[in-house]
Structure formats: structure tokens, C-alpha cells
Scaffold this motif. Structure first.
Motif, short mmCIF file in Angstrom:
data_model
loop_
_atom_site.label_atom_id
_atom_site.label_comp_id
_atom_site.label_asym_id
_atom_site.label_seq_id
_atom_site.Cartn_x
_atom_site.Cartn_y
_atom_site.Cartn_z
N ASP A 143 0.81 -1.22 0.00
CA ASP A 143 0.00 0.00 0.00
C ASP A 143 0.85 1.27 0.00
O ASP A 143 0.33 2.37 -0.06
N PHE A 144 2.17 1.14 0.06
CA PHE A 144 3.12 2.25 0.05
C PHE A 144 2.96 3.17 1.26
O PHE A 144 3.52 4.25 1.28
N GLU A 145 2.18 2.74 2.24
CA GLU A 145 2.06 3.47 3.49
C GLU A 145 2.57 2.61 4.64
O GLU A 145 3.40 3.04 5.41
N THR A 146 2.06 1.38 4.72
CA THR A 146 2.51 0.45 5.76
C THR A 146 3.33 -0.70 5.19
O THR A 146 4.05 -1.35 5.94
N THR A 147 3.19 -0.95 3.91
CA THR A 147 3.96 -2.02 3.27
C THR A 147 4.52 -1.52 1.94
O THR A 147 3.90 -0.74 1.25
N ASN A 166 25.70 8.56 10.11
CA ASN A 166 26.09 9.95 9.91
C ASN A 166 25.55 10.87 11.00
O ASN A 166 25.81 12.08 10.96
N GLY A 167 24.78 10.30 11.92
CA GLY A 167 24.21 11.11 12.99
C GLY A 167 23.03 11.94 12.56
O GLY A 167 22.60 12.84 13.28
N ASP A 168 22.47 11.65 11.37
CA ASP A 168 21.29 12.38 10.90
C ASP A 168 20.06 11.86 11.63
O ASP A 168 20.00 10.71 12.06
N SER A 169 19.06 12.71 11.73
CA SER A 169 17.80 12.26 12.35
C SER A 169 17.00 11.46 11.32
O SER A 169 17.09 11.70 10.12
N VAL A 170 16.24 10.52 11.83
CA VAL A 170 15.39 9.69 10.99
C VAL A 170 13.95 10.04 11.30
O VAL A 170 13.54 10.05 12.46
N ARG A 171 13.17 10.36 10.27
CA ARG A 171 11.76 10.66 10.47
C ARG A 171 11.01 9.38 10.80
O ARG A 171 11.12 8.39 10.10
N SER A 172 10.25 9.40 11.88
CA SER A 172 9.54 8.20 12.30
C SER A 172 8.30 7.92 11.46
O SER A 172 7.72 6.85 11.56
N ASP A 173 7.88 8.88 10.60
CA ASP A 173 6.71 8.64 9.79
C ASP A 173 7.04 8.04 8.42
O ASP A 173 6.14 7.79 7.62
#
Length: 180
Positions: A143-147, A166-173
Motif C-alpha cells: 500500500d506504500f504506506e505500511t507495506t 552519519n548522525g542524521d535524524s530519521v523521520r519516524s513517519d
């Protein structure tokens, strides 16, 4: 893939929505060894996908030789919703027009009069049909949202790892980047 895993995927609400559609793409291997992928109407009976064809359809010889198939059911919106199902088919020659054939052609836009004319034409053309009954052996819902497709999942994981290094932040969404 285990039967319970297949059932869990196919029982999801989005999968049920996809399985209620009238059209899929059937992939199989032709007698000459080359791949074929055709649009074909289908009906889901709760455990199998049923497609119908004429008794003289060339694909029948191929399916008798190699009953392994795959179907794709997808949407025409963004992001696309895609249900992929692999399985094996059994061929069932029947007299007359199978109810599934009439059912699977039910959502095409036709007036009541057109529907009556279409059904009369079908009944006058075919003295019988072959039911192509596919039993699923594998399934995936995208579904390109959850899978995501597995290759994209892998890229998302690689990107997240690069960002962590690299110490970059990762978006949790972002798909595949859950922090739980």
C-alpha cells in the motif's frame, strides 16, 4: 509461505477490497517457455480466485503443462494499492456459463437493458467454459504506506542505517523507519 500467513494477508480489509474488483492480470508461462501476462476477469470465493475462459483458449494448454501462475490486482491512484498472489491452478470444464463469470462482470457500467443483451449474447456464444481456479500459495499486499515492495524496504533500511551512521535524524513517519 504458510496457509495462515496467506490467509492473514488476504483477510486484511484492503486485500478484501482488492479481491472484490473484477479484473486482475494473470501471469503464466506459455507452451513455448515465454512469459504471458493478460488482463482477465475474476471472482474471489473466499479461498480461491476463479477466472473463466472459452474451451478453445490457447492459455489452457499452457496451464495444463505448467499450473504455476501469479495474479496482480491493483488500483489506478497514487499511491497505488497492489495485491500480488501466486498459486497453482486447476482447470474445470463446465457446461453452460459459470455463475462466477456472470458475477465477475457485474461492476462494468451497463444499463439493465445492456446487461440483458450482454448475457443473452454470452449464453448464445458459449456452450460451456473452463473455470481456472487458482489456490494461493503466496501473497503480498503493498500500500506504500505500511507495506512496500521488498526492494524498496531494503533501500529504506539502508538509508536509515546511513543516516544513523552519519548522525542524521530519521523521520519516524517514513515507511520502514518505525522507532518502536
Amino acid at each position: 509461505m504458510r496457509i495462515d500467513q496467506i490467509a492473514e494477508i488476504l483477510d486484511r480489509p484492503l486485500s478484501q477490497e482488492m479481491l472484490a474488483r473484477d479484473l486482475c492480470r494473470l501471469a503464466y508461462v506459455a507452451k513455448d517457455g515465454t512469459p504471458r501476462n493478460i488482463p482477465i476477469a475474476f471472482a474471489w470465493n473466499g479461498k480461491e480466485a476463479v477466472m473463466c475462459t472459452s474451451k478453445n483458449a490457447p492459455k489452457l494448454a499452457s496451464l495444463r503443462q505448467n499450473p504455476a501462475v501469479a495474479i496482480t490486482i491493483d488500483t489506478e491512484v497514487h499511491p497505488p494499492k497492489i495485491l500480488l498472489v501466486r498459486g497453482t491452478v486447476e482447470l474445470d470444464e463446465v457446461d453452460g456459463i459459470p455463475e462466477e463469470y456472470l458475477e465477475m462482470n457485474g461492476s462494468y457500467e451497463m444499463t439493465a437493458e445492456q446487461r440483458v443483451e450482454w448475457e443473452a449474447e454470452i449464453r448464445s456464444l458459449y456452450d460451456g467454459m473452463v473455470r481456472i481456479v487458482m489456490t494461493p500459495t503466496w501473497a503480498k499486499l503493498i500500500d506504500f504506506e505500511t507495506t512496500l515492495p521488498s526492494a524498496v524496504e531494503e533501500l529504506v533500511q539502508q538509508r536509515a542505517e546511513r543516516r544513523r551512521q552519519n548522525g542524521d535524524s530519521v523521520r519516524s513517519d517514513e515507511p520502514g523507519t518505525s522507532t518502536s
